[in-house]
Write an enzyme that holds these catalytic residues in place. Sequence first.
Site, PDB file in Angstrom:
ATOM      1  N   SER A 133     -44.930  45.826  64.719  1.00  0.00           N
ATOM      2  CA  SER A 133     -44.942  45.066  63.459  1.00  0.00           C
ATOM      3  C   SER A 133     -45.778  45.788  62.406  1.00  0.00           C
ATOM      4  CB  SER A 133     -45.522  43.674  63.706  1.00  0.00           C
ATOM      5  OG  SER A 133     -45.859  43.060  62.486  1.00  0.00           O
ATOM      6  N   GLN A 155     -41.306  48.422  62.332  1.00  0.00           N
ATOM      7  CA  GLN A 155     -40.823  47.401  61.380  1.00  0.00           C
ATOM      8  C   GLN A 155     -41.570  47.534  60.062  1.00  0.00           C
ATOM      9  OE1 GLN A 155     -42.864  44.103  60.849  1.00  0.00           O
ATOM     10  NE2 GLN A 155     -41.549  43.864  59.047  1.00  0.00           N
ATOM     11  N   ARG A 191     -44.691  26.957  56.561  1.00  0.00           N
ATOM     12  CA  ARG A 191     -45.091  26.604  57.935  1.00  0.00           C
ATOM     13  C   ARG A 191     -46.092  25.454  57.895  1.00  0.00           C
ATOM     14  NH1 ARG A 191     -45.388  33.080  59.386  1.00  0.00           N
ATOM     15  NH2 ARG A 191     -43.281  33.469  58.598  1.00  0.00           N
ATOM     16  N   LYS A 256     -33.140  44.060  59.537  1.00  0.00           N
ATOM     17  CA  LYS A 256     -33.435  42.884  60.376  1.00  0.00           C
ATOM     18  C   LYS A 256     -33.461  41.626  59.521  1.00  0.00           C
ATOM     19  CE  LYS A 256     -37.061  40.923  63.340  1.00  0.00           C
ATOM     20  NZ  LYS A 256     -37.779  39.925  62.552  1.00  0.00           N
ATOM     21  N   HIS A 280     -35.785  35.309  61.955  1.00  0.00           N
ATOM     22  CA  HIS A 280     -37.246  35.368  62.030  1.00  0.00           C
ATOM     23  C   HIS A 280     -37.779  34.246  62.938  1.00  0.00           C
ATOM     24  CE1 HIS A 280     -40.162  37.769  59.470  1.00  0.00           C
ATOM     25  NE2 HIS A 280     -41.004  37.057  60.191  1.00  0.00           N
TER      26      HIS A 280
HETATM   27  C1  LIG Z   1     -46.024  35.027  65.851  1.00  0.00           C
HETATM   28  C2  LIG Z   1     -44.852  35.740  65.251  1.00  0.00           C
HETATM   29  C3  LIG Z   1     -45.075  36.778  64.369  1.00  0.00           C
HETATM   30  C4  LIG Z   1     -43.993  37.449  63.806  1.00  0.00           C
HETATM   31  N1  LIG Z   1     -44.228  38.519  62.993  1.00  0.00           N
HETATM   32  C5  LIG Z   1     -43.183  39.215  62.503  1.00  0.00           C
HETATM   33  C6  LIG Z   1     -43.413  40.392  61.744  1.00  0.00           C
HETATM   34  O1  LIG Z   1     -44.543  40.807  61.534  1.00  0.00           O
HETATM   35  N2  LIG Z   1     -42.317  41.036  61.253  1.00  0.00           N
HETATM   36  C7  LIG Z   1     -41.030  40.598  61.490  1.00  0.00           C
HETATM   37  O2  LIG Z   1     -40.065  41.205  61.035  1.00  0.00           O
HETATM   38  N3  LIG Z   1     -40.807  39.508  62.246  1.00  0.00           N
HETATM   39  C8  LIG Z   1     -41.832  38.818  62.756  1.00  0.00           C
HETATM   40  N4  LIG Z   1     -41.594  37.734  63.550  1.00  0.00           N
HETATM   41  C9  LIG Z   1     -40.209  37.346  63.892  1.00  0.00           C
HETATM   42  C10 LIG Z   1     -39.765  38.047  65.188  1.00  0.00           C
HETATM   43  O3  LIG Z   1     -39.588  39.427  64.974  1.00  0.00           O
HETATM   44  C11 LIG Z   1     -38.435  37.494  65.717  1.00  0.00           C
HETATM   45  O4  LIG Z   1     -37.465  37.557  64.717  1.00  0.00           O
HETATM   46  C12 LIG Z   1     -38.518  36.074  66.278  1.00  0.00           C
HETATM   47  O5  LIG Z   1     -39.779  35.821  66.851  1.00  0.00           O
HETATM   48  C13 LIG Z   1     -37.425  35.876  67.330  1.00  0.00           C
HETATM   49  O6  LIG Z   1     -37.405  34.587  67.807  1.00  0.00           O
HETATM   50  P1  LIG Z   1     -38.070  34.120  69.212  1.00  0.00           P
HETATM   51  O7  LIG Z   1     -39.541  34.108  68.983  1.00  0.00           O
HETATM   52  O8  LIG Z   1     -37.486  32.764  69.397  1.00  0.00           O
HETATM   53  O9  LIG Z   1     -37.645  35.085  70.289  1.00  0.00           O
HETATM   54  C14 LIG Z   1     -42.665  37.044  64.113  1.00  0.00           C
HETATM   55  C15 LIG Z   1     -42.459  36.004  65.018  1.00  0.00           C
HETATM   56  C16 LIG Z   1     -43.530  35.357  65.593  1.00  0.00           C
HETATM   57  C17 LIG Z   1     -43.262  34.257  66.577  1.00  0.00           C
END
Ligand SMILES: Cc1cc2nc3c(=O)[nH]c(=O)nc-3n(C[C@H](O)[C@H](O)[C@H](O)COP(=O)(O)O)c2cc1C
EC number: 1.1.3.15
Length: 387
Positions: A133, A155, A191, A256, A280
Amino acid sequence: MLLEIIKLVITFINNLSNFLSKKHEKIEELYSVKDFENLFSKSCPKDVVAYYNCGADEERTTLENRNAFHRYILRPRMFVDVSNINLSTTIFGQKIATPIGICPMAMHTMAHRDGERATAKAIEKIGGIYIQSFHSSTSIEDLAWEVPHLRKWMQITLCKGTISIDMIKRAEKCGYEAIVVSVDTMSLGNRLELKRLKFDVPQTTRLANFDLYIQGKSEEESKHLTNYSTDLLRRDCTWNYVQYLKGQTSLPLILKGIQTKEDALLAMEYGADAIYVSNHGGRQLDSGKATIDILPEIVEAVKGRCSVFLDGGIMHGSDIFKAIALGADMVFVGRPILWGLGVAGEAGVDRVLSILKEELITTMTFCGTPDVNLITGNHCVKCPPVG
Ligand SMILES: Cc1cc2nc3c(=O)[nH]c(=O)nc-3n(C[C@H](O)[C@H](O)[C@H](O)COP(=O)(O)O)c2cc1C
């Protein structure tokens, strides 16, 4: 006196080994991703649990990502030789040992002090892809140095100024194999749970990729860069910017957050090498479709001209199988990894990944697909609506 000290040391060693073996037993006694979710929620601080688990608004999309998988049912096939199962596949012309990867997620050190090092080492062991990330708590360089054989992508969040392009260049230098641009971060999602808890990033967690940019800056200026606020996010990017980004890197460019066939076609037109279906984890816009429901329209539009990836709501190996059956080339796992990390560091992530991998193998065995590349739409159908 000496005897007392020796006794104390022996008791300490005994207690420590008991504690470690109990912890070990405990992980071995967790049999599903859901078991990890439950233990994580019980054992980690409330605000950490909220930060990792929350979605936007009423969290309908977050929930829907998970529930939607239940609407897809498997079509098992018999009398196929399944004595050897192959999970390896090819992405961007490179062989990958397993079609399972880890999503980019911010600030892993909030869950466990070993942070990204632990998650990266765990995915390295099974030969999957790790997406680092932009907002990680271990820097691009440190991760590359400390887990040298990791297959990793970087990313990027689109920010004002030169930071995003700088980070692309830093990732290129450190052996990252692709650039994943998040297209849904023009703002932060609403959120509510974090607002209610007045969530703030703990002082002990730093956004390590920003260290370079805050050197010599005042406290106020540094805060602006690292307080995880929306100040820096770009809202003015249009499709031409994708073309510009493509010109900034020799690495494959993945977008993405694509959620419609219209955008999938535009992504290809403007030079993307792969489309990553994601909402996301429901943390940005609420009320969108589940990613597994979006996938078929994207695959249909793309017609095999570029790779398609998916994340969102993966809880079982059979969910991974379903996504591959509907056309995903690779599937990325998010929150379950953080639950494993929070429960037991690297060992916890190892266990979560091994549960998912074993469940995928079991599903492939029963469905008569000894090779991931043999999983097709014929092995999975959507249930007709009830009534
Ligand atoms: C705590 C957390 C932090 C995240 N941070 C980022 C991030 O920094 N960049 C990003 O593109 N997506 C971020 N995401 C989204 C994830 O890349 C992903 O799309 C998502 O968590 C997938 O769903 P799942 O948690 O149900 O598997 C984050 C998700 C979570 C839960």
